[in-house]
Design a protein around this motif. Structure first.
Motif, mmCIF file in Angstrom:
data_model
loop_
_atom_site.group_PDB
_atom_site.id
_atom_site.type_symbol
_atom_site.label_atom_id
_atom_site.label_comp_id
_atom_site.label_asym_id
_atom_site.label_seq_id
_atom_site.Cartn_x
_atom_site.Cartn_y
_atom_site.Cartn_z
ATOM 1 N N GLU A 1 0.828 -1.192 0.000
ATOM 2 C CA GLU A 1 0.000 0.000 0.000
ATOM 3 C C GLU A 1 0.871 1.253 0.000
ATOM 4 N N HIS A 2 0.211 2.394 -0.200
ATOM 5 C CA HIS A 2 0.927 3.661 -0.078
ATOM 6 C C HIS A 2 1.398 3.839 1.362
ATOM 7 N N ASP A 3 2.656 4.232 1.532
ATOM 8 C CA ASP A 3 3.253 4.385 2.868
ATOM 9 C C ASP A 3 3.046 3.096 3.663
ATOM 10 N N ASN A 4 3.584 2.013 3.129
ATOM 11 C CA ASN A 4 3.286 0.680 3.650
ATOM 12 C C ASN A 4 3.782 0.468 5.079
ATOM 13 N N GLU A 5 4.712 1.316 5.544
ATOM 14 C CA GLU A 5 5.247 1.178 6.910
ATOM 15 C C GLU A 5 4.498 2.047 7.907
ATOM 16 N N ALA A 6 3.306 2.537 7.556
ATOM 17 C CA ALA A 6 2.594 3.460 8.445
ATOM 18 C C ALA A 6 2.182 2.799 9.752
ATOM 19 N N GLU A 7 1.933 1.493 9.754
ATOM 20 C CA GLU A 7 1.477 0.820 10.971
ATOM 21 C C GLU A 7 2.542 0.760 12.056
ATOM 22 N N ILE A 8 3.809 1.023 11.683
ATOM 23 C CA ILE A 8 4.868 1.011 12.701
ATOM 24 C C ILE A 8 4.609 2.065 13.768
ATOM 25 N N LEU A 9 3.920 3.166 13.400
ATOM 26 C CA LEU A 9 3.657 4.252 14.355
ATOM 27 C C LEU A 9 2.848 3.784 15.556
ATOM 28 N N ILE A 10 1.943 2.820 15.351
ATOM 29 C CA ILE A 10 1.044 2.419 16.442
ATOM 30 C C ILE A 10 1.250 0.967 16.859
ATOM 31 N N SER A 11 2.129 0.247 16.178
ATOM 32 C CA SER A 11 2.279 -1.173 16.490
ATOM 33 C C SER A 11 2.790 -1.405 17.904
ATOM 34 N N GLY A 12 3.574 -0.476 18.436
ATOM 35 C CA GLY A 12 4.137 -0.668 19.775
ATOM 36 C C GLY A 12 3.445 0.120 20.861
ATOM 37 N N LEU A 13 2.314 0.753 20.563
ATOM 38 C CA LEU A 13 1.630 1.565 21.573
ATOM 39 C C LEU A 13 0.900 0.673 22.561
ATOM 40 N N ALA A 14 0.926 1.097 23.805
ATOM 41 C CA ALA A 14 0.204 0.406 24.878
ATOM 42 C C ALA A 14 -0.105 1.418 25.969
ATOM 43 N N ILE A 15 -1.213 1.221 26.651
ATOM 44 C CA ILE A 15 -1.633 2.115 27.722
ATOM 45 C C ILE A 15 -1.190 1.524 29.053
ATOM 46 N N ASN A 16 -0.405 2.311 29.780
ATOM 47 C CA ASN A 16 0.044 1.912 31.113
ATOM 48 C C ASN A 16 -0.594 2.814 32.157
ATOM 49 N N GLY A 17 -0.772 2.305 33.339
ATOM 50 C CA GLY A 17 -1.445 3.082 34.379
ATOM 51 C C GLY A 17 -0.608 4.172 34.981
ATOM 52 N N ASP A 18 0.703 4.099 34.880
ATOM 53 C CA ASP A 18 1.579 5.072 35.536
ATOM 54 C C ASP A 18 2.113 6.127 34.577
ATOM 55 N N GLU A 19 1.435 6.320 33.431
ATOM 56 C CA GLU A 19 1.912 7.310 32.465
ATOM 57 C C GLU A 19 1.436 8.702 32.859
ATOM 58 N N ASP A 20 2.274 9.689 32.552
ATOM 59 C CA ASP A 20 1.869 11.072 32.819
ATOM 60 C C ASP A 20 1.153 11.642 31.597
ATOM 61 N N GLU A 21 0.720 12.874 31.699
ATOM 62 C CA GLU A 21 -0.075 13.517 30.644
ATOM 63 C C GLU A 21 0.728 13.695 29.364
ATOM 64 N N LEU A 22 2.035 13.958 29.499
ATOM 65 C CA LEU A 22 2.870 14.156 28.317
ATOM 66 C C LEU A 22 2.977 12.875 27.494
ATOM 67 N N ASP A 23 3.130 11.742 28.154
ATOM 68 C CA ASP A 23 3.197 10.470 27.427
ATOM 69 C C ASP A 23 1.891 10.167 26.694
ATOM 70 N N LEU A 24 0.769 10.449 27.348
ATOM 71 C CA LEU A 24 -0.528 10.217 26.708
ATOM 72 C C LEU A 24 -0.704 11.106 25.480
ATOM 73 N N ASP A 25 -0.300 12.376 25.599
ATOM 74 C CA ASP A 25 -0.411 13.287 24.447
ATOM 75 C C ASP A 25 0.463 12.810 23.289
ATOM 76 N N LEU A 26 1.630 12.262 23.607
ATOM 77 C CA LEU A 26 2.518 11.759 22.567
ATOM 78 C C LEU A 26 1.876 10.585 21.825
ATOM 79 N N LYS A 27 1.245 9.687 22.569
ATOM 80 C CA LYS A 27 0.594 8.541 21.937
ATOM 81 C C LYS A 27 -0.611 8.974 21.101
ATOM 82 N N VAL A 28 -1.350 9.968 21.611
ATOM 83 C CA VAL A 28 -2.486 10.484 20.823
ATOM 84 C C VAL A 28 -1.996 11.120 19.529
ATOM 85 N N ALA A 29 -0.853 11.808 19.573
ATOM 86 C CA ALA A 29 -0.282 12.414 18.367
ATOM 87 C C ALA A 29 0.141 11.340 17.372
#
Length: 403
Positions: free
Chosen positions: A169-197
């Motif tokens: 597909e176009h930009d076939n490596e796009a899934e790498i951006l979210i493949s390693g994302l996970a929600i942890n309970g001890d994350e601060d607001e900056l980490d959450l904003d980074l994952k949302v971005a």
């Protein structure tokens, strides 16, 4: 539904109807309604015994083709298996197909005026309406039409029809951006904003991938790559090619509508021009116009052949005479008449027949005979005039008779 076994009235020995009487004090004693109304008594059974009414559910409640027993099984099956599992409900009822069960339920219990419309009205009072806007509106929700390709073309494009995706597909490596994302309970607001971005960046890449697919579908790039013909007739495609300079700033739907209207305008102008030609030639009915068109095409064809024969050299002009020499009546013609037959593309026998009829018509008119000569159907009007003019010039007819 299983068919109950045959049972008989213990008094008259006739088959018991689906609704009958069973004695509560005598074992295995059933009586038909006719015997019960007469108060019959036999063996140990007395008319004063207590009884109960047996009804096997043969009567109709909603649909004349469905018994009450089947209606009960239908409602029990829907309660047990749920709406939509029509195969299981049909097995529960017995001798009914899933399609019959589904159609009967919707017709009798949902769309029926006597039952469905009464229990489920269109306007429900005090109904709450959700006015909140959707949380996310995306171009990804628009479904693209699937490509109509055979197996070889799918392999050539590496196209997966069930997923409507390509292996690359176009930009076939796009899934790498979210493949390693996970929600942890001890994350601060900056980490959450980074994952949302990161998720937002991934959605933007998906939108661009979807946009490129839409462009390929809209402009038939896949068909052009494979070499398949574009939709529509050949003359319509050629007409679109001539108008492609006007399509530079139009989308496909706008371009097709414009081409259709322009083509319709062109056809209407041609028809109006044709109708004006009919009126100029005194034709007022379309039936006469069809006959006129046939004769016009024939005249044009003959005139073109005459022009071609007149412009050819003398050596070419001798060839038709050589062919006419084998026709019957050729020896009766003079050299000028042979030339006339060659120009008119007429065999000698037809020329002699036409010549005879023209002379005969002149004689009858000269002596006042009212008999009208019927010329053959193969004779065109211009051929008759040419032959008559030739006869006038060669002294066969006086010039005053020329029409």
């Amino acid at each position: 539904m299983s068919v109950p076994s045959r049972s008989e009235c213990n008094h008259c020995q006739t088959e018991l109807p689906l609704v009958h009487i069973r004695c509560s004090e005598c074992s295995n004693t059933s009586i038909c309604l006719s015997c019960f109304s007469k108060g019959v008594e036999f063996r140990n059974h007395l008319k004063t015994h207590s009884y109960k009414i047996i009804d096997k559910g043969s009567f109709q409640v909603v649909d004349p083709n469905w018994t009450a027993f089947e209606e009960k099984l239908l409602l029990d099956g829907i309660e047990q298996f749920g709406i939509g599992n029509w195969e299981d409900v049909a097995v529960h009822i017995g001798e009914r197909t899933s399609k019959e069960v589904e159609e009967h339920y919707y017709a009798s219990y949902i769309e029926s005026v006597d039952l469905g419309r009464v229990t489920v009205p269109n306007d429900i009072p005090n109904r709450m309406t959700d006015h909140t806007p959707p949380l996310h509106e995306s171009i990804l929700s628009i479904q693209l039409p699937r490509l109509d390709l055979d197996k070889e073309e799918e392999l050539e494009l590496a196209y997966m029809p069930l997923r409507d995706d390509y292996e690359m597909e176009h930009d076939n490596e796009a899934e790498i951006l979210i493949s390693g994302l996970a929600i942890n309970g001890d994350e601060d607001e900056l980490d959450l904003d980074l994952k949302v971005a990161q998720v937002g960046m991934y959605l933007d890449k998906l939108k661009e991938r979807h946009r490129r697919k839409s462009v390929a579908r809209e402009y038939h790039l896949v068909e052009k790559f494979i070499g398949k013909p574009l939709p529509g007739a050949k003359q319509d495609r050629d007409y679109l090619k001539r108008l492609r300079l006007c399509f530079q700033y139009m989308r496909e739907e706008q371009a097709l509508n414009f081409a259709r209207d322009a083509r319709k305008e062109q056809i209407l102008k041609t028809k109006i021009k044709h109708l004006k030609m009919y009126r100029k030639n005194g034709i007022k009915r379309l039936e006469d116009g069809v006959v006129f068109d046939v004769k016009q095409r024939r005249r044009n064809k003959i005139n073109s052949e005459i022009r071609q024969s007149s412009t050819s050299d003398s050596s070419q002009n001798e060839k038709p005479i050589d062919r006419l020499s084998s026709e019957y009546g050729h020896h009766l013609l003079s050299s000028d008449e042979k030339t006339m037959c060659r120009m008119l593309k007429m065999i000698p026998s037809r020329y002699l027949t036409t010549k005879t009829l023209i002379i005969k018509d002149f004689i009858q008119k000269k002596y006042g005979l009212g008999i009208k000569i019927r010329f053959p159907g193969y004779l065109e009007k211009f051929q008759r005039k040419k032959i008559q003019s030739f006869l006038n010039n060669n002294g066969w007819l006086p010039r005053v008779s020329a029409q």
